[in-house]
Scaffold this active site. Structure first.
Site, mmCIF file in Angstrom:
data_model
loop_
_atom_site.group_PDB
_atom_site.id
_atom_site.type_symbol
_atom_site.label_atom_id
_atom_site.label_comp_id
_atom_site.label_asym_id
_atom_site.label_seq_id
_atom_site.Cartn_x
_atom_site.Cartn_y
_atom_site.Cartn_z
ATOM 1 N N GLY A 148 0.810 -1.202 0.000
ATOM 2 C CA GLY A 148 0.000 0.000 0.000
ATOM 3 C C GLY A 148 0.848 1.257 0.000
ATOM 4 N N CYS A 149 0.212 2.384 -0.339
ATOM 5 C CA CYS A 149 0.954 3.640 -0.464
ATOM 6 C C CYS A 149 1.467 4.142 0.877
ATOM 7 C CB CYS A 149 0.090 4.692 -1.151
ATOM 8 S SG CYS A 149 -1.549 4.923 -0.424
ATOM 9 N N TYR A 150 0.589 4.244 1.872
ATOM 10 C CA TYR A 150 1.043 4.668 3.193
ATOM 11 C C TYR A 150 2.060 3.691 3.793
ATOM 12 C CZ TYR A 150 -2.524 8.393 3.849
ATOM 13 O OH TYR A 150 -3.282 9.540 3.766
#
Length: 340
Positions: A148-150
Site C-alpha cells: 500500500g501507499c502509506y
C-alpha cells in the site's frame, strides 16, 4: 510479454497504462473496465489517447486474460480475492494492487476490513510487493500483493532503523498526509474540490486499514494517523520512534548511516539531508527519505515522500512484476520526477 489490466479505468489502472506505454518488455493486450466496456481508452482518459489509439475497455471477464504472461488487478478491496483464484490458472503472474493478499494472517481481515477473506489459502503464497525490503520473496513469484501507499512510505522510512535495533519497536507513531488521488477516481462528496481545497483533515483515527500492514512490514507496534492534503499526488510520512538506548545514546549521523546502508544501492530511494518534498517525487517511482535524532528528548524523526500513484501503487506494481519475471527492476519506470 503480453500484459493485461483487470480494472483499468481508475486512477491506478490509468497510471499503469501510462507507465506500461513506455515499458520495453510489456505490451498491453487487454484492459478491462466493467462500467466503461466498449469505450475507447483515449476517450475516457485523453492523456492516454496517443499511446493507445486503438485500445478499448473490455468486460471484466477472467477468460479474456487466457495465456497472458502478466495481469495487474486494479480493483477495489474485496474484489481481487474473488477473481485471483481463477486468474492464477489462466495467466503467468498476477500482481494485485489492492489489499486483498497483503496481510498474512487471515484473522486480521474481519478486524480491519470488516469481512472474512474468501481465499485465505492464497495468503501464504502471495509475495509482499515492496522490493527494497522484501526483494528475495519476489523472484519467480506467481502472485504478488503490491504494498500500500502509506505502508510503503512508513516502511521505507522506518524499516532500516527497526531492523538495526536503533529504535524501540513499540509506540511508533506515523503521521502521513496523502493527495486526493489516493482515494480513487470515484465520485465522493468528501473529495469535491470545494471540500478539499484549502483544507487539511485527519481521518481513520485509530482504525485505518493500513495499520496492520505497517506492523507486518516492521514487526513493530504502530499508531497511524492519515491526513488528506489539498493536492492531487503525493504522500509525506512523518514518523517518530524512541531511541532504543535512551536519550543521548543515538545521533543523527547514526540513523542517516542506517538509511544510507539500506538504500544507497537502491535506484528508487534517495537518502538526503534536506526534508523530503512530495513535489520532488511527482510522476516518478522514486521515494525520498531522511532522518533526525533529537538527543534532548530521545525521539528519532524519520520522513519519506513519494508519489502515491507511482511508487505507492502502479509503479511499485510494475517494479514487482519486473522482479518476479527476472527483468531489471528499473525497466519502464521513471527515476526523475516532474517539476514544476
Amino acid at each position: 510479454m503480453k500484459a493485461g489490466i483487470f480494472g483499468s479505468s481508475g486512477y491506478t489502472g490509468s497510471e499503469l497504462l501510462r507507465l506500461l506505454a513506455g515499458h520495453p518488455e510489456f505490451e498491453v493486450a487487454v484492459a478491462t473496465a466493467h462500467s466503461h466496456a466498449g469505450e475507447a481508452v483515449g476517450i475516457h482518459t485523453p492523456s492516454l489517447a496517443a499511446a493507445y489509439p486503438g485500445l478499448v475497455y473490455e468486460e471484466s471477464d477472467p477468460a479474456r486474460f487466457d495465456g497472458l504472461d502478466l495481469v495487474f488487478c486494479g480493483l477495489p478491496h474485496g474484489e481481487s480475492q474473488r477473481i485471483v483464484p481463477e486468474l492464477r490458472s489462466r495467466v503467468g503472474v498476477v500482481v494485485d494492487l489492492a489489499a486483498d493478499f497483503r496481510l498474512k494472517d487471515p484473522a486480521l481481515y474481519p478486524q480491519w476490513y470488516g469481512e472474512e477473506h474468501s481465499a485465505p489459502e492464497l495468503l501464504v503464497d502471495a509475495a509482499y510487493g515492496l522490493p527494497e525490503l522484501f526483494r528475495d520473496d519476489l523472484a519467480g513469484a506467481a502472485l504478488v500483493a503490491a504494498a500500500g501507499c502509506y505502508p510503503t512510505a512508513a516502511g521505507l522510512a522506518l524499516a532500516p532503523l527497526v531492523r538495526a535495533g536503533l529504535v524501540v519497536s513499540t509506540g511508533i507513531v506515523v503521521d502521513a498526509a496523502s493527495g486526493v488521488s489516493g482515494a480513487g477516481r470515484g465520485l465522493k462528496e468528501s473529495l469535491h474540490f470545494g471540500t478539499v481545497d484549502e483544507d487539511f483533515v485527519a481521518y481513520g483515527l485509530l482504525t485505518h486499514r493500513h495499520t496492520p500492514e505497517m506492523e507486518q512490514i516492521l514487526g513493530a507496534q504502530v499508531l497511524f494517523t492519515p491526513h488528506l492534503a489539498p493536492m492531487v499526488r503525493g504522500i509525506l510520512a512523518t514518523c517518530y520512534a524512541r531511541a532504543a538506548s535512551g536519550p543521548g545514546s543515538l545521533s543523527t549521523a547514526d540513523v542517516m548511516d542506517a538509511l544510507h546502508a539500506a538504500y544507497d544501492e537502491e535506484p528508487f530511494v534517495v537518502v538526503g539531508d534536506a526534508p523530503p518534498s512530495t513535489k520532488a517525487t511527482a510522476g516518478s517511482n522514486t521515494a525520498h527519505v531522511t532522518a533526525r535524532v533529537d538527543e534532548r528528548t530521545g525521539w528519532v524523526l524519520t520522513l519519506c515522500a513519494l508519489d502515491n500513484l507511482v511508487k505507492g501503487a502502479s509503479g511499485q506494481a510494475i517494479q514487482c512484476a519486473n522482479a518476479a519475471l527476472g527483468l531489471a527492476e528499473t525497466a519502464g519506470l521513471p527515476l526523475a520526477g516532474m517539476y514544476p
